[in-house]
Design a protein around this motif. Structure first.
Motif, PDB file in Angstrom:
ATOM      1  N   MET A 126      43.691  -5.816 -23.027  1.00  7.67           N
ATOM      2  CA  MET A 126      43.213  -5.266 -24.298  1.00  7.67           C
ATOM      3  C   MET A 126      41.694  -5.112 -24.318  1.00  7.67           C
ATOM      4  O   MET A 126      41.142  -4.491 -25.233  1.00  7.67           O
ATOM      5  N   MET A 127      41.010  -5.680 -23.329  1.00 10.25           N
ATOM      6  CA  MET A 127      39.549  -5.603 -23.290  1.00 10.25           C
ATOM      7  C   MET A 127      39.044  -4.350 -22.582  1.00 10.25           C
ATOM      8  O   MET A 127      37.854  -4.060 -22.621  1.00 10.25           O
ATOM      9  N   LEU A 128      39.913  -3.607 -21.923  1.00 13.76           N
ATOM     10  CA  LEU A 128      39.470  -2.485 -21.096  1.00 13.76           C
ATOM     11  C   LEU A 128      38.676  -1.456 -21.888  1.00 13.76           C
ATOM     12  O   LEU A 128      37.517  -1.157 -21.572  1.00 13.76           O
ATOM     13  N   LEU A 129      39.278  -0.905 -22.914  1.00 18.35           N
ATOM     14  CA  LEU A 129      38.604   0.124 -23.711  1.00 18.35           C
ATOM     15  C   LEU A 129      37.453  -0.457 -24.537  1.00 18.35           C
ATOM     16  O   LEU A 129      36.350   0.125 -24.547  1.00 18.35           O
ATOM     17  N   PRO A 130      37.649  -1.588 -25.249  1.00 19.34           N
ATOM     18  CA  PRO A 130      36.527  -2.162 -26.001  1.00 19.34           C
ATOM     19  C   PRO A 130      35.321  -2.509 -25.119  1.00 19.34           C
ATOM     20  O   PRO A 130      34.183  -2.206 -25.486  1.00 19.34           O
ATOM     21  N   MET A 131      35.561  -3.131 -23.974  1.00 20.44           N
ATOM     22  CA  MET A 131      34.443  -3.518 -23.111  1.00 20.44           C
ATOM     23  C   MET A 131      33.752  -2.288 -22.530  1.00 20.44           C
ATOM     24  O   MET A 131      32.522  -2.228 -22.451  1.00 20.44           O
ATOM     25  N   GLY A 132      34.541  -1.305 -22.122  1.00 18.51           N
ATOM     26  CA  GLY A 132      33.954  -0.078 -21.611  1.00 18.51           C
ATOM     27  C   GLY A 132      33.111   0.622 -22.667  1.00 18.51           C
ATOM     28  O   GLY A 132      32.018   1.127 -22.383  1.00 18.51           O
ATOM     29  N   THR A 133      33.617   0.633 -23.897  1.00 17.95           N
ATOM     30  CA  THR A 133      32.879   1.246 -25.005  1.00 17.95           C
ATOM     31  C   THR A 133      31.586   0.496 -25.278  1.00 17.95           C
ATOM     32  O   THR A 133      30.530   1.100 -25.504  1.00 17.95           O
ATOM     33  N   PHE A 134      31.667  -0.840 -25.271  1.00 16.42           N
ATOM     34  CA  PHE A 134      30.480  -1.665 -25.505  1.00 16.42           C
ATOM     35  C   PHE A 134      29.398  -1.382 -24.464  1.00 16.42           C
ATOM     36  O   PHE A 134      28.228  -1.162 -24.805  1.00 16.42           O
ATOM     37  N   LEU A 135      29.785  -1.388 -23.195  1.00 12.91           N
ATOM     38  CA  LEU A 135      28.816  -1.191 -22.121  1.00 12.91           C
ATOM     39  C   LEU A 135      28.202   0.209 -22.167  1.00 12.91           C
ATOM     40  O   LEU A 135      26.991   0.367 -21.946  1.00 12.91           O
ATOM     41  N   LEU A 136      29.024   1.198 -22.471  1.00 14.10           N
ATOM     42  CA  LEU A 136      28.513   2.572 -22.551  1.00 14.10           C
ATOM     43  C   LEU A 136      27.529   2.711 -23.713  1.00 14.10           C
ATOM     44  O   LEU A 136      26.449   3.305 -23.557  1.00 14.10           O
ATOM     45  N   ALA A 137      27.905   2.162 -24.878  1.00 11.22           N
ATOM     46  CA  ALA A 137      27.020   2.243 -26.041  1.00 11.22           C
ATOM     47  C   ALA A 137      25.723   1.495 -25.794  1.00 11.22           C
ATOM     48  O   ALA A 137      24.638   1.953 -26.186  1.00 11.22           O
ATOM     49  N   LEU A 138      25.824   0.339 -25.137  1.00 10.61           N
ATOM     50  CA  LEU A 138      24.624  -0.441 -24.836  1.00 10.61           C
ATOM     51  C   LEU A 138      23.720   0.313 -23.865  1.00 10.61           C
ATOM     52  O   LEU A 138      22.488   0.333 -24.023  1.00 10.61           O
ATOM     53  N   TRP A 139      24.311   0.929 -22.865  1.00 10.21           N
ATOM     54  CA  TRP A 139      23.538   1.675 -21.869  1.00 10.21           C
ATOM     55  C   TRP A 139      22.844   2.885 -22.502  1.00 10.21           C
ATOM     56  O   TRP A 139      21.687   3.178 -22.203  1.00 10.21           O
TER      57      TRP A 139
END
Length: 221
Positions: A126-139
């Motif tokens: 369940m962390m795949l999409l949330p974590m990917g979104t977090f890292l992309l937004a942070l970057w």
């Protein structure tokens, strides 16, 4: 005999809430002789504000403990064979414990680290999409708060996408709204706790992870 089983869900949820309510950030900063973390920075008890007050090492320990206090009750309940509907409630209860800590007059952190812990325990996929979104937004933006808000919003989306014959949460959509609603409520809760960050993002005054002055930082925890 059945009556003895009735309190079980309540006790599970209470245990998860109490575990989530342990204010590790506050305790660690006080033990380090740095005073009350709530009197500094953003006033939060989370890892980011702890880092500002007590240093990066103390912040890292707080982050790990805040993740662990969400992970542990859900992990133990899952091992005990608790159903997905109650498991979802336990996850929400642990995050509620962190956000509304009874030992601090129901004032706590923003629930991001504890939410990460409960999700990892329930189903790490369940962390795949949330974590990917977090890292992309942070970057792209360097805003931790924006990454956290968007990641929380992706939790229900990931839940709907996590469907397959071997996925632990794949049964959720076939069991009615009961198991799904707590996860949606968890996401809404984390976003709501970031309401001040949202206002600052709109005003263009929200601080960034790097390149911002320390005294001007407005962060989460």
């Amino acid at each position: 005999m059945p009556s003895t089983l009735v309190p079980s869900p309540v006790l599970w949820c209470l245990a998860a809430f109490l575990c989530g309510s342990i204010p590790f950030g506050l305790l660690l900063v006080k033990l380090a002789g740095k005073g009350d973390v709530r009197a500094h920075g953003s006033g939060n008890i989370g890892a980011t504000n702890v880092s500002r007050v007590g240093g990066k090492a103390l912040g890292a320990v707080t982050l790990l403990l805040d993740i662990a206090k969400g992970f542990l009750p859900v992990f133990l309940a899952k091992k005990a064979g608790v159903g997905v509907d109650l498991l979802a409630l336990l996850a929400l209860a642990a995050v509620l414990g962190h956000v509304f800590t009874p030992w601090l007059k129901f004032q706590g952190g923003k629930g991001v680290a504890t939410a990460l812990g409960v999700i990892l325990a329930a189903d790490a996929s369940m962390m795949l999409l949330p974590m990917g979104t977090f890292l992309l937004a942070l970057w792209l933006t360097r805003h931790v708060s924006l990454g956290s808000i968007l990641a929380a919003a992706m939790v229900p989306v990931q839940l709907f996408l996590t469907r397959g014959p071997h996925r632990p949460l794949a049964e959720l959509l076939g069991q009615g709204p009961a198991p799904v609603l707590p996860w949606a409520a968890l996401a809404i809760l984390v976003i709501w706790k970031h309401r001040e960050n949202i206002l600052r993002l709109q005003a263009g005054t929200e601080s960034k992870l790097w390149g911002a002055k320390k005294e001007d930082a407005h962060v989460q925890g």
